[in-house]
Motif scaffolding. Structure first.
Motif, PDB file in Angstrom:
ATOM      1  N   LEU A  11       0.835  -1.206   0.000  1.00 55.28           N
ATOM      2  CA  LEU A  11       0.000   0.000   0.000  1.00 55.28           C
ATOM      3  C   LEU A  11       0.869   1.255   0.000  1.00 55.28           C
ATOM      4  O   LEU A  11       1.896   1.312   0.679  1.00 55.28           O
ATOM      5  N   PRO A  12       0.449   2.287  -0.737  1.00 60.36           N
ATOM      6  CA  PRO A  12       1.215   3.535  -0.735  1.00 60.36           C
ATOM      7  C   PRO A  12       1.128   4.203   0.636  1.00 60.36           C
ATOM      8  O   PRO A  12       0.095   4.176   1.292  1.00 60.36           O
ATOM      9  N   ASP A  13       2.246   4.781   1.058  1.00 60.55           N
ATOM     10  CA  ASP A  13       2.307   5.452   2.351  1.00 60.55           C
ATOM     11  C   ASP A  13       1.914   6.912   2.162  1.00 60.55           C
ATOM     12  O   ASP A  13       2.499   7.627   1.360  1.00 60.55           O
ATOM     13  N   TYR A  14       0.901   7.353   2.887  1.00 58.18           N
ATOM     14  CA  TYR A  14       0.386   8.715   2.753  1.00 58.18           C
ATOM     15  C   TYR A  14       1.265   9.729   3.476  1.00 58.18           C
ATOM     16  O   TYR A  14       1.163  10.924   3.260  1.00 58.18           O
ATOM     17  N   ASN A  78      -6.458   7.971   6.789  1.00 55.25           N
ATOM     18  CA  ASN A  78      -5.694   8.465   5.642  1.00 55.25           C
ATOM     19  C   ASN A  78      -5.348   7.407   4.602  1.00 55.25           C
ATOM     20  O   ASN A  78      -4.685   7.718   3.620  1.00 55.25           O
ATOM     21  N   ILE A  79      -5.799   6.187   4.799  1.00 57.70           N
ATOM     22  CA  ILE A  79      -5.467   5.119   3.855  1.00 57.70           C
ATOM     23  C   ILE A  79      -6.134   5.389   2.516  1.00 57.70           C
ATOM     24  O   ILE A  79      -7.237   5.931   2.457  1.00 57.70           O
ATOM     25  N   ASN A  80      -5.471   5.034   1.437  1.00 63.89           N
ATOM     26  CA  ASN A  80      -6.026   5.189   0.093  1.00 63.89           C
ATOM     27  C   ASN A  80      -7.039   4.060  -0.116  1.00 63.89           C
ATOM     28  O   ASN A  80      -6.664   2.908  -0.335  1.00 63.89           O
ATOM     29  N   ILE A  81      -8.310   4.389  -0.051  1.00 64.57           N
ATOM     30  CA  ILE A  81      -9.379   3.394  -0.102  1.00 64.57           C
ATOM     31  C   ILE A  81      -9.369   2.631  -1.428  1.00 64.57           C
ATOM     32  O   ILE A  81      -9.541   1.412  -1.453  1.00 64.57           O
ATOM     33  N   GLU A  82      -9.155   3.336  -2.527  1.00 64.82           N
ATOM     34  CA  GLU A  82      -9.150   2.669  -3.838  1.00 64.82           C
ATOM     35  C   GLU A  82      -7.996   1.677  -3.941  1.00 64.82           C
ATOM     36  O   GLU A  82      -8.174   0.564  -4.434  1.00 64.82           O
ATOM     37  N   ALA A  83      -6.820   2.072  -3.470  1.00 67.31           N
ATOM     38  CA  ALA A  83      -5.664   1.164  -3.511  1.00 67.31           C
ATOM     39  C   ALA A  83      -5.914  -0.052  -2.629  1.00 67.31           C
ATOM     40  O   ALA A  83      -5.592  -1.184  -3.000  1.00 67.31           O
ATOM     41  N   ASN A  85      -8.860  -1.343  -1.826  1.00 63.74           N
ATOM     42  CA  ASN A  85      -9.884  -2.157  -2.467  1.00 63.74           C
ATOM     43  C   ASN A  85      -9.288  -2.991  -3.601  1.00 63.74           C
ATOM     44  O   ASN A  85      -9.556  -4.189  -3.707  1.00 63.74           O
TER      45      ASN A  85
END
Length: 181
Positions: A11-14, A78-83, A85
Protein backbone atom coordinates in the motif's frame (compact mmCIF):
# COMPACT_ATOMS: atom_id res chain seq x y z
CA UNK A 1 -2.97 -14.49 6.35
CA UNK A 2 0.76 -14.06 5.80
CA UNK A 3 0.13 -13.30 2.12
CA UNK A 4 -2.28 -10.55 3.17
CA UNK A 5 0.50 -8.95 5.23
CA UNK A 6 2.75 -8.94 2.15
CA UNK A 7 -0.02 -7.31 0.12
CA UNK A 8 -0.68 -4.69 2.81
CA UNK A 9 3.01 -3.72 2.68
CA UNK A 10 2.45 -2.76 -0.97
CA UNK A 11 0.00 0.00 0.00
CA UNK A 12 1.21 3.53 -0.73
CA UNK A 13 2.31 5.45 2.35
CA UNK A 14 0.39 8.71 2.75
CA UNK A 15 2.97 10.17 5.17
CA UNK A 16 5.69 12.58 4.06
CA UNK A 17 7.85 12.52 7.21
CA UNK A 18 11.31 10.96 6.81
CA UNK A 19 11.45 9.50 10.33
CA UNK A 20 8.72 6.89 10.17
CA UNK A 21 8.37 4.36 12.98
CA UNK A 22 5.57 2.27 11.50
CA UNK A 23 4.84 0.63 8.19
CA UNK A 24 1.26 1.53 7.20
CA UNK A 25 0.61 -2.00 5.92
CA UNK A 26 1.81 -3.59 9.15
CA UNK A 27 -0.34 -1.29 11.27
CA UNK A 28 -3.34 -2.15 9.11
CA UNK A 29 -2.56 -5.87 9.36
CA UNK A 30 -2.04 -5.83 13.14
CA UNK A 31 -5.23 -3.85 13.70
CA UNK A 32 -7.14 -6.27 11.45
CA UNK A 33 -5.91 -9.18 13.59
CA UNK A 34 -7.01 -7.25 16.69
CA UNK A 35 -10.49 -6.72 15.22
CA UNK A 36 -10.76 -10.41 14.38
CA UNK A 37 -9.89 -11.11 18.01
CA UNK A 38 -12.72 -8.85 19.20
CA UNK A 39 -11.21 -5.36 19.48
CA UNK A 40 -13.91 -2.72 19.00
CA UNK A 41 -11.93 0.51 18.79
CA UNK A 42 -8.49 1.99 18.33
CA UNK A 43 -7.66 1.76 22.04
CA UNK A 44 -8.74 -1.90 22.11
CA UNK A 45 -6.54 -2.56 19.08
CA UNK A 46 -3.54 -0.91 20.74
CA UNK A 47 -4.02 -2.92 23.94
CA UNK A 48 -4.42 -6.21 22.04
CA UNK A 49 -1.28 -5.57 19.97
CA UNK A 50 0.68 -4.81 23.15
CA UNK A 51 -0.72 -7.92 24.85
CA UNK A 52 0.19 -10.19 21.89
CA UNK A 53 3.48 -8.45 21.00
CA UNK A 54 5.63 -11.57 21.45
CA UNK A 55 3.51 -13.69 19.09
CA UNK A 56 3.14 -10.82 16.61
CA UNK A 57 6.92 -10.29 16.55
CA UNK A 58 7.33 -13.91 15.41
CA UNK A 59 4.59 -13.44 12.81
CA UNK A 60 6.12 -10.24 11.40
CA UNK A 61 9.67 -11.61 11.56
CA UNK A 62 11.08 -8.54 13.31
CA UNK A 63 10.64 -6.59 16.53
CA UNK A 64 8.39 -3.56 16.52
CA UNK A 65 6.95 -0.88 18.76
CA UNK A 66 3.21 -1.30 19.25
CA UNK A 67 1.45 1.58 17.50
CA UNK A 68 -0.55 3.96 19.67
CA UNK A 69 -4.29 4.27 19.19
CA UNK A 70 -3.77 7.65 17.47
CA UNK A 71 -1.39 6.07 14.96
CA UNK A 72 -3.90 3.32 14.16
CA UNK A 73 -6.64 5.93 13.83
CA UNK A 74 -4.52 8.04 11.46
CA UNK A 75 -3.80 5.02 9.28
CA UNK A 76 -7.52 4.31 8.93
CA UNK A 77 -8.40 7.95 8.26
CA UNK A 78 -5.69 8.46 5.64
CA UNK A 79 -5.47 5.12 3.85
CA UNK A 80 -6.03 5.19 0.09
CA UNK A 81 -9.38 3.39 -0.10
CA UNK A 82 -9.15 2.67 -3.84
CA UNK A 83 -5.66 1.16 -3.51
CA UNK A 84 -6.82 -0.94 -0.56
CA UNK A 85 -9.88 -2.16 -2.47
CA UNK A 86 -7.82 -3.13 -5.53
CA UNK A 87 -5.26 -4.86 -3.32
CA UNK A 88 -7.97 -6.82 -1.54
CA UNK A 89 -9.60 -7.88 -4.81
CA UNK A 90 -6.27 -9.10 -6.23
CA UNK A 91 -5.55 -11.00 -3.00
CA UNK A 92 -8.96 -12.71 -2.89
CA UNK A 93 -8.72 -13.66 -6.57
CA UNK A 94 -5.23 -15.12 -6.00
CA UNK A 95 -6.63 -17.25 -3.18
CA UNK A 96 -9.55 -18.38 -5.32
CA UNK A 97 -7.19 -19.42 -8.15
CA UNK A 98 -4.71 -21.15 -5.83
CA UNK A 99 -7.43 -23.22 -4.16
CA UNK A 100 -9.17 -24.09 -7.41
CA UNK A 101 -12.27 -22.06 -6.57
CA UNK A 102 -12.57 -20.40 -9.97
CA UNK A 103 -15.26 -22.79 -11.19
CA UNK A 104 -17.73 -22.13 -8.39
CA UNK A 105 -21.33 -21.61 -9.28
CA UNK A 106 -22.95 -19.54 -6.52
CA UNK A 107 -22.00 -15.91 -5.93
CA UNK A 108 -23.98 -13.95 -3.33
CA UNK A 109 -24.38 -10.20 -3.14
CA UNK A 110 -25.29 -8.03 -0.22
CA UNK A 111 -25.11 -4.43 0.85
CA UNK A 112 -24.13 -3.30 4.32
CA UNK A 113 -23.57 -0.05 6.12
CA UNK A 114 -20.11 -0.18 7.71
CA UNK A 115 -20.23 0.15 11.48
CA UNK A 116 -18.12 2.99 12.82
CA UNK A 117 -17.52 4.61 9.41
CA UNK A 118 -19.48 7.80 10.09
CA UNK A 119 -17.10 10.75 10.43
CA UNK A 120 -18.64 13.62 12.35
CA UNK A 121 -15.51 15.76 12.06
CA UNK A 122 -15.68 15.70 8.25
CA UNK A 123 -19.50 15.62 8.29
CA UNK A 124 -19.58 12.35 6.32
CA UNK A 125 -22.33 9.76 6.44
CA UNK A 126 -21.54 6.14 7.24
CA UNK A 127 -20.18 4.21 4.26
CA UNK A 128 -22.47 1.76 2.54
CA UNK A 129 -20.86 -1.02 0.50
CA UNK A 130 -22.01 -3.79 -1.82
CA UNK A 131 -20.08 -7.05 -1.81
CA UNK A 132 -19.93 -10.16 -3.96
CA UNK A 133 -18.84 -13.24 -2.07
CA UNK A 134 -18.64 -16.99 -2.16
CA UNK A 135 -20.57 -17.91 0.96
CA UNK A 136 -19.58 -21.58 1.08
CA UNK A 137 -15.86 -20.68 0.92
CA UNK A 138 -16.26 -17.52 3.06
CA UNK A 139 -14.37 -15.49 0.47
CA UNK A 140 -15.25 -11.97 -0.67
CA UNK A 141 -14.59 -11.54 -4.37
CA UNK A 142 -15.08 -7.79 -4.60
CA UNK A 143 -16.75 -4.86 -2.94
CA UNK A 144 -17.45 -1.25 -3.80
CA UNK A 145 -18.76 1.83 -2.06
CA UNK A 146 -22.30 2.93 -2.88
CA UNK A 147 -22.45 6.59 -3.88
CA UNK A 148 -24.13 8.81 -1.28
CA UNK A 149 -26.94 9.85 -3.62
CA UNK A 150 -27.52 6.44 -5.12
CA UNK A 151 -28.42 2.90 -4.06
CA UNK A 152 -27.02 -0.62 -4.36
CA UNK A 153 -28.32 -1.33 -7.87
CA UNK A 154 -25.76 0.65 -9.95
CA UNK A 155 -22.95 -0.37 -7.59
CA UNK A 156 -23.79 -4.06 -7.97
CA UNK A 157 -24.01 -3.78 -11.76
CA UNK A 158 -20.59 -2.09 -11.79
CA UNK A 159 -19.12 -4.94 -9.73
CA UNK A 160 -20.64 -7.62 -11.92
CA UNK A 161 -19.37 -5.94 -15.09
CA UNK A 162 -15.87 -5.59 -13.64
CA UNK A 163 -15.62 -9.25 -12.62
CA UNK A 164 -17.08 -10.71 -15.83
CA UNK A 165 -18.24 -13.89 -14.10
CA UNK A 166 -19.21 -16.89 -16.22
CA UNK A 167 -21.35 -19.93 -15.38
CA UNK A 168 -22.46 -18.50 -12.06
CA UNK A 169 -25.74 -18.22 -10.22
CA UNK A 170 -25.86 -14.81 -8.57
CA UNK A 171 -28.13 -14.31 -5.58
CA UNK A 172 -29.41 -10.81 -4.87
CA UNK A 173 -31.75 -8.99 -2.50
CA UNK A 174 -35.34 -8.27 -3.52
CA UNK A 175 -34.30 -4.70 -4.35
CA UNK A 176 -32.54 -6.02 -7.46
CA UNK A 177 -35.52 -7.93 -8.87
CA UNK A 178 -36.51 -5.39 -11.49
CA UNK A 179 -37.56 -6.05 -15.06
CA UNK A 180 -34.59 -4.42 -16.74
CA UNK A 181 -32.12 -6.38 -14.58
Amino acid sequence: MKTLLERFKELPDYRKCKQLRFNVGEVLYLSLLAMLAGANGYTDMEMWIKLKKEELTKLLGHSFIAPADNTIRNVYLNINIEALNQLFERWSHEIARSKGLCNLNIVSSDGKTMRGSKNRIRDEKARHIVSLFLSQEKLTLAQTKVDDKSNEIPALLELLNALQLENCVITVDAMHTQKKH
